[in-house]
Design an enzyme around this catalytic site. Structure first.
Site, PDB file in Angstrom:
ATOM      1  N   GLU A   1      46.101  38.293  43.064  1.00  0.00           N
ATOM      2  CA  GLU A   1      45.157  38.497  44.178  1.00  0.00           C
ATOM      3  C   GLU A   1      44.006  37.524  43.938  1.00  0.00           C
ATOM      4  OE1 GLU A   1      46.588  40.497  46.134  1.00  0.00           O
ATOM      5  OE2 GLU A   1      47.947  41.381  44.652  1.00  0.00           O
TER       6      GLU A   1
ATOM      7  N   CYS B   1      35.831  38.403  47.699  1.00  0.00           N
ATOM      8  CA  CYS B   1      36.874  37.421  48.008  1.00  0.00           C
ATOM      9  C   CYS B   1      37.047  37.290  49.513  1.00  0.00           C
ATOM     10  CB  CYS B   1      38.185  37.850  47.367  1.00  0.00           C
ATOM     11  SG  CYS B   1      38.709  39.477  47.889  1.00  0.00           S
TER      12      CYS B   1
HETATM   13  P1  NAD Z   1      38.331  34.806  36.965  1.00  0.00           P
HETATM   14  O1  NAD Z   1      39.625  34.224  37.428  1.00  0.00           O
HETATM   15  O2  NAD Z   1      37.379  33.899  36.305  1.00  0.00           O
HETATM   16  O3  NAD Z   1      38.623  35.973  35.888  1.00  0.00           O
HETATM   17  C1  NAD Z   1      39.357  37.141  36.217  1.00  0.00           C
HETATM   18  C2  NAD Z   1      39.930  37.731  34.934  1.00  0.00           C
HETATM   19  O4  NAD Z   1      40.923  36.891  34.397  1.00  0.00           O
HETATM   20  C3  NAD Z   1      38.901  37.928  33.838  1.00  0.00           C
HETATM   21  O5  NAD Z   1      39.232  39.100  33.146  1.00  0.00           O
HETATM   22  C4  NAD Z   1      39.092  36.692  32.972  1.00  0.00           C
HETATM   23  O6  NAD Z   1      38.704  36.884  31.633  1.00  0.00           O
HETATM   24  C5  NAD Z   1      40.585  36.484  33.081  1.00  0.00           C
HETATM   25  N1  NAD Z   1      41.013  35.090  32.964  1.00  0.00           N
HETATM   26  C6  NAD Z   1      40.579  34.050  33.730  1.00  0.00           C
HETATM   27  N2  NAD Z   1      41.240  32.931  33.368  1.00  0.00           N
HETATM   28  C7  NAD Z   1      42.098  33.271  32.386  1.00  0.00           C
HETATM   29  C8  NAD Z   1      43.059  32.553  31.619  1.00  0.00           C
HETATM   30  N3  NAD Z   1      43.247  31.253  31.802  1.00  0.00           N
HETATM   31  N4  NAD Z   1      43.790  33.225  30.704  1.00  0.00           N
HETATM   32  C9  NAD Z   1      43.615  34.557  30.540  1.00  0.00           C
HETATM   33  N5  NAD Z   1      42.711  35.289  31.229  1.00  0.00           N
HETATM   34  C10 NAD Z   1      41.965  34.657  32.137  1.00  0.00           C
HETATM   35  O7  NAD Z   1      37.689  35.562  38.209  1.00  0.00           O
HETATM   36  P2  NAD Z   1      36.218  36.184  38.338  1.00  0.00           P
HETATM   37  O8  NAD Z   1      35.262  35.056  38.328  1.00  0.00           O
HETATM   38  O9  NAD Z   1      36.049  37.295  37.387  1.00  0.00           O
HETATM   39  O10 NAD Z   1      36.265  36.841  39.795  1.00  0.00           O
HETATM   40  C11 NAD Z   1      35.922  36.163  40.962  1.00  0.00           C
HETATM   41  C12 NAD Z   1      37.145  35.604  41.639  1.00  0.00           C
HETATM   42  O11 NAD Z   1      38.061  36.650  41.943  1.00  0.00           O
HETATM   43  C13 NAD Z   1      36.826  34.938  42.973  1.00  0.00           C
HETATM   44  O12 NAD Z   1      37.577  33.754  43.076  1.00  0.00           O
HETATM   45  C14 NAD Z   1      37.291  35.953  43.998  1.00  0.00           C
HETATM   46  O13 NAD Z   1      37.620  35.404  45.246  1.00  0.00           O
HETATM   47  C15 NAD Z   1      38.482  36.539  43.305  1.00  0.00           C
HETATM   48  N6  NAD Z   1      38.777  37.877  43.839  1.00  0.00           N
HETATM   49  C16 NAD Z   1      39.950  38.065  44.533  1.00  0.00           C
HETATM   50  C17 NAD Z   1      40.214  39.312  45.097  1.00  0.00           C
HETATM   51  C18 NAD Z   1      41.476  39.599  45.874  1.00  0.00           C
HETATM   52  O14 NAD Z   1      41.832  40.767  45.997  1.00  0.00           O
HETATM   53  N7  NAD Z   1      42.162  38.611  46.429  1.00  0.00           N
HETATM   54  C19 NAD Z   1      39.299  40.341  44.938  1.00  0.00           C
HETATM   55  C20 NAD Z   1      38.143  40.104  44.209  1.00  0.00           C
HETATM   56  C21 NAD Z   1      37.892  38.877  43.647  1.00  0.00           C
HETATM   57  C1  SIN Z   2      37.018  41.960  47.322  1.00  0.00           C
HETATM   58  O1  SIN Z   2      38.161  42.324  46.954  1.00  0.00           O
HETATM   59  O2  SIN Z   2      36.362  41.033  46.777  1.00  0.00           O
HETATM   60  C2  SIN Z   2      36.397  42.694  48.432  1.00  0.00           C
HETATM   61  C3  SIN Z   2      37.296  43.040  49.499  1.00  0.00           C
HETATM   62  C4  SIN Z   2      36.410  43.715  50.497  1.00  0.00           C
HETATM   63  O3  SIN Z   2      35.777  43.024  51.272  1.00  0.00           O
HETATM   64  O4  SIN Z   2      36.315  44.956  50.442  1.00  0.00           O
END
Ligand code: NAD
Ligand code: SIN
Length: 469
Positions: free
Chosen positions: A230, A265
């Protein structure tokens, strides 16, 4: 000595949580003990697992205020907003129970030879990696269905929100889930990588597109590991309406682009409007409202808080400078708030029409305006992205909506509602760089178990052989 992991309140700089980081050896022990515990958990009747999930919802309810304050402290979210996150976590349990029964249950159909039976089996040991923006709600959206389906789960929260992760797992243990069946490992990417290097059966990931890309490559030779990714978005919001009060349109744009300080997101990143007076009136109303949005912290009655960290704020300011260097024109810039710590980052509105800007996600309240000549051009501009998470249309003409919803490529497409505010009772996931076609929320049940189709007969009977019988 293990490394010490700490989390900090971005509004105050205070340390919120500290504890040992899990190293590779701890990951190996966790996966081995989860593997040993998984089959007994899977063999328990689903009703027992459901009862424990309901008890977990009860524990969350008792601890709701403490958990909301912890989420607010670790993320910088306002307390009112953190409370809505805990409510969503509690609500998820009943929804996941329903989804499990509907999408991953059992069916039994009489046949002339006996029965056709459909069952679902858990995968085994699932690793869950969580993001920081909804440090409870989003990993909860993987963990609840994975446990109900009969998997063992190892959760690594974001390194920015370890306290929330620990509190969530503690609530499950208080509800009766065995400690080997659900475990938490703390740390950053190295811990995540060490966990994923073990003998796991699934990776349930919510996070950035770049990490998702990395995992797709890393698991290419491990087809037995199910990946549910996701990821982020570069979400378009099209406004094509010249009869509604521009202040109302601006209100819905603000709820799409700036809620949770742009750290959803599903936030709109691109606002697509017509050239001419209707577009001008909307942009003026938007800039007026965004300039007045209250920014605060903790218990404040404010719309937005800080970003999650100073690092996130610096990275977002650097991305903003790059857009401006590429030619984007600043209409509003509240990216630094006088008298507030560096993590505070208010709304930014840029005019990017005709500017070659990168197709990426800035995870902050930065909105780019793109003006187009007609509605087909608006749809083309909205679809001009490698992502496909959420999209929205603000327009009172039903025919425009009918066209929009059939032509936009995204997993969530809303009409006269913000792009944000995903429902747990619907699937949530995106196309292209936004995911891997395994949507979460209501459809999480699909990736937490695999279907087994059986033809069954209690008797052994020969079948006719053409030409002999
Ligand atoms: P991130 O990808 O930096 O990290 C997410 C998790 O993965 C953390 O626990 C991190 O430690 C781990 N991680 C990251 N890279 C890794 C690797 N190479 N190896 C192992 N573990 C790793 O994301 P974030 O900054 O915490 O969250 C924000 C991002 O998440 C935004 O891009 C946002 O759009 C996305 N997001 C998506 C959704 C969805 O449902 N589509 C919902 C919320 C957030
Ligand atoms: C998110 O997963 O970052 C939020 C989704 C929402 O807008 O509730």
């Amino acid at each position: 000595m293990p490394n010490l992991l700490k989390s900090f309140n971005p509004a105050t700089g205070d340390c919120v949580w500290q504890g040992a980081e899990s190293d590779e050896a701890a990951c190996a022990v966790a996966v081995a003990s989860a593997r040993a515990a998984a089959s007994a958990w899977a063999r328990r009747p689903v009703d027992e697992r459901v009862a424990i999930a309901r008890a977990y919802a009860g524990v969350l309810d008792q601890r709701r205020e403490a958990l909301a304050r912890l989420i607010a402290d670790e993320t910088g979210k306002l307390v009112w907003e953190a409370r809505t996150e805990v409510t969503a976590m509690i609500g998820k349990v009943d929804i996941a129970i329903r989804a499990q029964a509907e999408r991953a249950g059992t069916s039994d159909t009489a046949q002339p030879f006996g029965r056709a039976v459909l069952r679902h089996h858990p995968h085994g040991v699932m690793a869950v990696l969580g993001p920081y923006n909804f440090p409870g709600h989003l990993p909860n959206g993987h963990i609840v269905p994975a446990l109900i389906a009969g998997n063992a789960v190892i959760f690594k929260p974001s390194e920015l929100t370890p306290g929330t992760g620990a509190a969530m797992i503690d609530a499950w243990h208080a509800a009766g889930v065995p400690s080997d069946v659900l475990q938490v490992l703390q740390g950053g990417r190295d811990t995540g990588a060490a966990l994923l290097g073990q003998d796991i059966d699934g990776l349930l990931f919510t996070g950035s597109a770049s990490a998702g890309r990395h995992f797709r490559r890393a698991f290419v030779d491990r087809p037995g590991v199910i990946l549910a990714l996701e990821l982020g978005g570069n979400n378009p919001l099209v406004v094509w309406d010249d009869v509604t009060d521009p202040a109302i349109l601006a209100n819905l744009v603000v709820h799409s682009a700036f809620v949770t300080t742009g750290q959803r997101c599903s936030c709109a990143r691109r606002l697509i409007v017509p050239h001419g007076s209707a577009g001008d009136a909307l942009v003026a109303a938007l800039v007026d409202l965004a300039a007045r949005l209250p920014i605060g912290a903790g218990e404040d009655a404010a719309f937005m808080g800080p970003l999650v960290s100073v690092t996130a704020a610096r990275a977002s300011r650097a991305a903003l400078r790059d857009l401006i260097a590429a030619g984007a024109r600043v209409l509003l810039d509240r990216s630094a708030i006088e008298g507030r710590p560096e993590a505070f980052f208010g709304p930014v509105v840029l005019e990017s029409t005709g500017v070659a800007v990168p197709d990426g996600e800035i995870f902050a309240p930065v909105l780019q305006i793109v003006r187009v000549a007609d509605f087909p051009a608006a749809i083309a501009a909205a679809n001009a992205t490698a992502f496909g998470l959420s999209a929205g249309l603000l327009a009172t003409d039903q025919a425009l909506w009918d066209r929009f919803v059939s032509e936009i490529r995204a997993g969530v497409v809303n009409w006269n509602r913000p792009t944000t505010g995903a429902a747990s009772a619907a699937p949530f996931g995106g196309l292209g760089e936004s995911g891997n076609h395994r949507p979460s929320a209501y459809y999480a049940a699909d990736y937490c178990a695999y279907p087994v189709a059986s033809f069954e007969s209690a008797e052994l009977k020969p079948l006719p052989i053409m030409g002999l019988d």
